[in-house]
Motif scaffolding. Structure first.
Motif, short mmCIF file in Angstrom:
data_model
loop_
_atom_site.label_atom_id
_atom_site.label_comp_id
_atom_site.label_asym_id
_atom_site.label_seq_id
_atom_site.Cartn_x
_atom_site.Cartn_y
_atom_site.Cartn_z
N THR A 164 -7.55 13.83 6.97
CA THR A 164 -7.39 15.23 6.59
C THR A 164 -7.28 16.05 7.86
O THR A 164 -8.20 16.05 8.69
N VAL A 165 -6.15 16.73 8.03
CA VAL A 165 -5.92 17.51 9.24
C VAL A 165 -6.43 18.93 9.03
O VAL A 165 -6.57 19.40 7.89
N ASP A 166 -6.68 19.63 10.13
CA ASP A 166 -7.19 21.00 10.02
C ASP A 166 -6.05 21.96 9.66
O ASP A 166 -4.88 21.60 9.66
N ASP A 167 -6.45 23.19 9.36
CA ASP A 167 -5.48 24.18 8.92
C ASP A 167 -4.47 24.54 10.01
O ASP A 167 -3.32 24.91 9.70
N GLU A 168 -4.85 24.42 11.26
CA GLU A 168 -3.93 24.75 12.35
C GLU A 168 -2.82 23.71 12.49
O GLU A 168 -1.72 24.03 12.93
N SER A 169 -3.12 22.48 12.11
CA SER A 169 -2.12 21.41 12.24
C SER A 169 -1.35 21.19 10.95
O SER A 169 -0.17 20.83 10.97
N GLY A 170 -2.01 21.38 9.82
CA GLY A 170 -1.41 21.06 8.53
C GLY A 170 -0.60 22.19 7.94
O GLY A 170 -0.47 23.26 8.54
N PRO A 171 -0.05 21.90 6.78
CA PRO A 171 -0.21 20.67 6.00
C PRO A 171 0.60 19.51 6.54
O PRO A 171 1.44 19.69 7.42
N VAL A 172 0.37 18.33 5.95
CA VAL A 172 1.17 17.17 6.32
C VAL A 172 2.58 17.35 5.76
O VAL A 172 2.76 17.76 4.61
N THR A 173 3.58 17.05 6.58
CA THR A 173 4.97 17.29 6.19
C THR A 173 5.79 16.01 6.03
O THR A 173 6.92 16.07 5.51
N SER A 174 5.26 14.86 6.45
CA SER A 174 6.00 13.60 6.28
C SER A 174 5.07 12.42 6.55
O SER A 174 4.12 12.53 7.34
N VAL A 175 5.35 11.30 5.88
CA VAL A 175 4.62 10.05 6.12
C VAL A 175 5.62 8.90 6.10
O VAL A 175 6.60 8.92 5.34
N LYS A 176 5.37 7.87 6.94
CA LYS A 176 6.26 6.71 6.97
C LYS A 176 5.53 5.51 7.57
O LYS A 176 5.01 5.57 8.69
N PHE A 177 5.48 4.40 6.80
CA PHE A 177 4.87 3.17 7.30
C PHE A 177 5.78 2.52 8.34
O PHE A 177 7.00 2.54 8.23
N VAL A 207 0.86 -1.19 0.00
CA VAL A 207 0.00 0.00 0.00
C VAL A 207 0.89 1.23 0.00
O VAL A 207 1.85 1.31 0.78
N LEU A 208 0.59 2.17 -0.87
CA LEU A 208 1.38 3.39 -1.00
C LEU A 208 0.64 4.54 -0.33
O LEU A 208 -0.57 4.70 -0.51
N ALA A 209 1.39 5.34 0.42
CA ALA A 209 0.83 6.52 1.09
C ALA A 209 1.46 7.77 0.50
O ALA A 209 2.67 7.84 0.30
N ILE A 210 0.60 8.77 0.24
CA ILE A 210 1.08 10.05 -0.28
C ILE A 210 0.30 11.17 0.39
O ILE A 210 -0.92 11.07 0.57
N ALA A 211 1.01 12.22 0.78
CA ALA A 211 0.39 13.38 1.41
C ALA A 211 0.20 14.47 0.36
O ALA A 211 1.17 14.90 -0.28
N LEU A 212 -1.04 14.89 0.19
CA LEU A 212 -1.39 15.96 -0.75
C LEU A 212 -2.03 17.08 0.05
O LEU A 212 -3.19 16.98 0.45
N GLY A 213 -1.26 18.11 0.28
CA GLY A 213 -1.76 19.20 1.11
C GLY A 213 -1.95 18.74 2.55
O GLY A 213 -1.01 18.29 3.21
N SER A 214 -3.16 18.83 3.05
CA SER A 214 -3.48 18.42 4.42
C SER A 214 -4.11 17.03 4.49
O SER A 214 -4.60 16.63 5.55
N THR A 215 -4.09 16.28 3.40
CA THR A 215 -4.74 14.97 3.35
C THR A 215 -3.73 13.89 3.01
O THR A 215 -2.87 14.08 2.14
N VAL A 216 -3.86 12.74 3.69
CA VAL A 216 -3.05 11.56 3.38
C VAL A 216 -3.94 10.54 2.68
O VAL A 216 -5.00 10.16 3.20
N TYR A 217 -3.52 10.12 1.49
CA TYR A 217 -4.25 9.13 0.71
C TYR A 217 -3.49 7.82 0.70
O TYR A 217 -2.24 7.81 0.72
N LEU A 218 -4.23 6.72 0.62
CA LEU A 218 -3.66 5.39 0.51
C LEU A 218 -4.07 4.80 -0.83
O LEU A 218 -5.25 4.82 -1.19
N TRP A 219 -3.09 4.25 -1.55
CA TRP A 219 -3.35 3.61 -2.84
C TRP A 219 -2.88 2.16 -2.76
O TRP A 219 -1.69 1.90 -2.54
N ASP A 220 -3.81 1.23 -2.92
CA ASP A 220 -3.51 -0.19 -2.85
C ASP A 220 -2.97 -0.65 -4.21
O ASP A 220 -3.70 -0.65 -5.21
N ALA A 221 -1.70 -1.05 -4.25
CA ALA A 221 -1.09 -1.44 -5.52
C ALA A 221 -1.62 -2.78 -6.03
O ALA A 221 -1.46 -3.10 -7.21
#
Length: 454
Positions: free
Chosen positions: A174-187, A150-164
């Protein structure tokens, strides 16, 4: 950092077929004709005279011969080696070649080492997906591919999962504006749990199978968290404040160790396969090697090596899968170099100027090859043969710097994300040799005891 678009090169007005180029031009029939000069040293003149005279006598005065006389003549010719048909000799008989090795040895070597077929490397991506609102920031890490395919990608304030496996896409958070945007992801190593770094310095831990937030790690950093990596149950985080923190996700007081050495943002973090050494790169142009055995709980841990050879930010880091103490690092737009390090001694083994910003590095798990992604001017992926560092292929298609790369669990496919808001998949590493692969090791389960996560 530099960003640019690909400019198309003018096409050739006339292209020749490669097969025609392989044919040699036919020579004129009158050129280089042999004169066929006999070799006197290789001829038997007595035999030649006898054959000529006997042939003339036989034609001019044919005489009947009895069967016994004919049999005697044939026997005499065989005894005197007179059954030869040629009179003139044009070359000596070549000497018998002497074998350097016995035929049995050479045949066994050829059987044990068959010629390996050259791998075809596709020059274009096999699939392209839209990635709108991806943050075009060199210092972030917004793409990862988990062990469950499964691949994870952060687009703006939302993290999407794509099942290969089936191509399905789902939204994790999707995080709120006070917390975001998302700056890193790691399984996590188990492929089910994922860490999400935020712009407000928090780090969230999610169960990707149930889309459930497990906990939020606070207090480790003062600003955004742009780098993450796992070492079993330890989640290591790197922030814009220059701090590196080891978090034990099993306990309430999660901060167990801190590393102090960077003066600016930490943008690259990679644990070695053994889990004993950590490599960190920062916007201060520094590369640090940390040894887990030197970690201190009560005070900041001292680095094992401080490597200052890069002249720009160090984000791209990759540990070699076939040599435990070999690390590759890539420098930013002011450096453009890939460097190789012996992390036991701190020695720089080699440095290659790539000509453009190095954004990410990945080793081939099945061959001795290294893949790098770049920025301006070509925004390409380059495949290198190690250790010669000869270019094997250049993959183009992105129109902006290729900021992020992730490798599939089987090691064959590479996903790349760029500032052009596309996610591309490349079959660059070929097919793994299933028969030669060892049995997979048991994946550690950092969340095996969920009740202890608070």
């Amino acid at each position: 950092m530099d960003a640019g678009s690909v400019t198309s090169s003018p096409s050739k007005s006339q292209s020749r077929c490669p097969l025609q180029e392989q044919f040699l031009q036919r020579r004129n029939s009158r050129e280089n004709l042999d004169r066929f000069i006999p070799n006197r040293s290789a001829m038997d003149f007595d035999y030649a005279r006898y054959m000529l005279t006997e042939a003339i006598k036989g034609k001019e005065n044919p005489m009947p011969s009895s069967p016994s006389r004919e049999a005697y003549r044939k026997h005499l010719a065989e005894s005197l080696n007179m059954n030869r048909t040629r009179i003139l000799a044009f070359k000596n008989k070549p000497p018998t070649p002497i074998e350097a090795f016995p035929s049995e040895c050479t045949s066994s070597v050829q059987q044990s080492k068959p010629a390996k077929a050259r791998r075809f490397i596709p020059q274009t991506s096999e699939r392209t997906l839209d990635a709108p609102d991806i943050v075009d920031d060199y210092y972030l890490n917004l793409l990862d591919w988990g062990s469950r395919n499964v691949l994870a990608i952060a687009l703006g304030s939302t993290v999407y999962l794509w099942d290969a496996t089936d191509g399905n896409t789902s939204e994790l958070v999707t995080v709120d504006d006070e917390s975001g945007p998302v700056t890193s992801v790691k399984f996590a190593p188990d492929g089910n749990h994922i860490s999400v770094g935020l712009n407000n310095s928090d780090v969230q831990l999610w169960d990707s199978t149930s889309n459930r937030l497990l906990r939020t790690l606070k207090g480790g950093h003062q600003s955004r968290v742009g780098a993450l990596d796992w070492n079993n149950h330890i989640l290591t985080t790197g922030g814009m404040d220059g701090r590196i923190v080891n978090n034990d996700v099993r306990i309430r007081s999660h901060i167990v160790e801190t590393y102090s050495g960077h003066h600016q943002e930490v943008c690259g973090l990679k644990w070695s396969a053994s889990g004993q050494q950590l490599a960190s790169g920062g916007n201060d142009n520094l590369l640090h090697i940390w040894d887990r055995s030197m970690a201190s709980v009560n005070s900041p841990t001292q680095y094992l090596h401080r490597l200052e050879d890069h002249t720009a930010a160090v984000k791209a880091l990759a540990w070699c899968p076939f040599q435990a103490n070999l690390l590759a690092s890539g420098g930013g737009g002011g450096d453009k170099c890939i460097k190789f390090w012996n992390t036991h001694t701190g020695a720089c083994l080699n440095s290659v100027d790539t000509g453009s910003q190095v954004c990410a590095l990945l080793w081939n798990k099945n061959e001795r090859e290294l893949l790098s992604s770049h920025g301006f001017t070509q925004n390409q992926l380059t495949l290198w043969k190690y250790p010669s560092m000869v270019k094997m292929a250049e993959l183009t298609g992105h129109t902006s710097r290729v900021l992020f790369m992730a490798q599939s669990p089987d090691g064959c496919t590479v996903a790349s994300a760029a500032g052009d808001e596309t996610l591309r998949f490349w079959n660059v590493f070929g097919q793994p040799e299933v028969a030669a692969k060892a049995a997979p090791k048991a994946t550690p389960e950092p969340f095996a005891n969920v009740n202890r996560i608070r």
